[in-house]
Design an enzyme around this catalytic site. Structure first.
Site, mmCIF file in Angstrom:
data_model
loop_
_atom_site.group_PDB
_atom_site.id
_atom_site.type_symbol
_atom_site.label_atom_id
_atom_site.label_comp_id
_atom_site.label_asym_id
_atom_site.label_seq_id
_atom_site.Cartn_x
_atom_site.Cartn_y
_atom_site.Cartn_z
ATOM 1 N N SER A 62 -17.220 3.745 -26.031
ATOM 2 C CA SER A 62 -18.322 4.110 -25.135
ATOM 3 C C SER A 62 -18.100 3.584 -23.713
ATOM 4 O O SER A 62 -17.350 2.628 -23.491
ATOM 5 C CB SER A 62 -19.639 3.552 -25.683
ATOM 6 O OG SER A 62 -19.873 4.052 -26.978
HETATM 7 N N1 SAM Z 1 -18.778 1.166 -30.265
HETATM 8 C C1 SAM Z 1 -17.485 1.782 -30.438
HETATM 9 C C2 SAM Z 1 -16.449 1.182 -29.524
HETATM 10 O O1 SAM Z 1 -16.765 0.229 -28.811
HETATM 11 O O2 SAM Z 1 -15.316 1.638 -29.575
HETATM 12 C C3 SAM Z 1 -17.562 3.251 -30.232
HETATM 13 C C4 SAM Z 1 -18.179 3.924 -31.363
HETATM 14 S S1 SAM Z 1 -17.924 5.656 -31.370
HETATM 15 C C5 SAM Z 1 -18.900 6.223 -30.046
HETATM 16 C C6 SAM Z 1 -18.876 6.055 -32.824
HETATM 17 C C7 SAM Z 1 -18.224 5.615 -34.113
HETATM 18 O O3 SAM Z 1 -19.147 5.832 -35.170
HETATM 19 C C8 SAM Z 1 -16.972 6.425 -34.489
HETATM 20 O O4 SAM Z 1 -15.896 5.567 -34.688
HETATM 21 C C9 SAM Z 1 -17.373 7.136 -35.772
HETATM 22 O O5 SAM Z 1 -16.308 7.316 -36.684
HETATM 23 C C10 SAM Z 1 -18.419 6.197 -36.311
HETATM 24 N N2 SAM Z 1 -19.355 6.764 -37.292
HETATM 25 C C11 SAM Z 1 -19.957 7.981 -37.288
HETATM 26 N N3 SAM Z 1 -20.749 8.114 -38.361
HETATM 27 C C12 SAM Z 1 -20.661 6.942 -39.061
HETATM 28 C C13 SAM Z 1 -21.254 6.449 -40.258
HETATM 29 N N4 SAM Z 1 -22.110 7.167 -40.987
HETATM 30 N N5 SAM Z 1 -20.930 5.213 -40.672
HETATM 31 C C14 SAM Z 1 -20.064 4.442 -39.969
HETATM 32 N N6 SAM Z 1 -19.466 4.854 -38.836
HETATM 33 C C15 SAM Z 1 -19.774 6.086 -38.384
#
Ligand code: SAM
Length: 217
Positions: A62
């Site tokens: 993000s």
């Molecule tokens: N905060 C992270 C960083 O600093 O890199 C970025 C997160 S990214 C915007 C969103 C993440 O949520 C992705 O890696 C995606 O695979 C994960 N995600 C989506 N649905 C999910 C779920 N149900 N459980 C766990 N992770 C999930």
């Protein structure tokens, strides 16, 4: 001293403090954690830019400002137990690990989780426990949490996550459509789940939260 220290401090001042994030603990954590170690080598020069970046598997790290805003919204003092859903690169996890006592983080994509774990270990983030799976269920065995942060966009607030929040705890979560969402802070006021306070922090645009209480893949 690493050569990214200057761009990192500039990021904190111009992208984060200048936009109104004033929590000094959050600003210090963002000034300390080397964001460039959380992106692919090919993108390293862009690590401190004012935007999200791809991390593979169609996911993103993000925008720094959003990381700061979401972290500040949890109002951490250092004593908290925090759940993060969506580890991604592990950058937000590392920031939370600086500011809370214990962090539990769930990522659904095993490869991203493995890469994040390596980075967190290299930075001695030993107060982080991780799990691969559908984070929309939360992590009930470790609940209640003082803070829950969801880093992917959900159609609505999953009740199962509110149930795992301590009384007085805060849940920060983007909710809305698949294209754009509102970033919400939901505070559990009493043991009774009917008493919650919901604040809209800003508009935002996140990748999908995919799972039982999120979107279909
Ligand atoms: N905060 C992270 C960083 O600093 O890199 C970025 C997160 S990214 C915007 C969103 C993440 O949520 C992705 O890696 C995606 O695979 C994960 N995600 C989506 N649905 C999910 C779920 N149900 N459980 C766990 N992770 C999930």
């Amino acid at each position: 001293m690493d050569r990214f220290r200057k761009p990192r401090l500039k990021m904190v001042e111009t992208q984060i403090r200048a936009r109104g994030v004033t929590d000094e603990r959050v600003l210090a954590a963002m000034a300390r954690i080397p964001r460039h170690l959380f992106v692919d080598e090919a993108l390293i020069e862009q690590a401190y830019n004012d935007n999200p970046l791809p991390i593979g598997k169609s996911q993103t790290i993000s925008q720094p400002y959003i990381v700061a805003l979401m972290t500040a919204a949890l109002k951490l003092t250092g004593k908290e137990k925090v759940l993060e859903i969506g580890t991604g690169s592990g950058y937000q996890t590392a920031i939370l690990a600086e500011l809370a006592e214990q962090v539990f983080s769930i990522e659904r994509i095993a490869q991203l989780a493995a890469e994040a774990r390596k980075r967190l270990d290299a930075l001695n983030c030993f107060n982080v426990a991780m799990r691969v799976g559908d984070g929309t269920y939360g992590w009930r065995e470790e609940s209640p949490f003082d803070g829950i942060m969801v880093t992917a966009g959900a159609p609505k607030v999953p009740k199962i996550l509110l149930e795992q929040l301590a009384v007085g705890g805060r849940l920060v979560i983007p909710t809305g459509g698949r294209i754009s969402q509102d970033l919400l802070r939901v505070t559990r006021l009493t043991a009774d789940l009917n008493e919650i306070k919901t604040e809209v922090l800003c508009g935002c645009r996140f990748v999908d939260l995919i799972g039982e209480y999120g979107w279909d893949a």
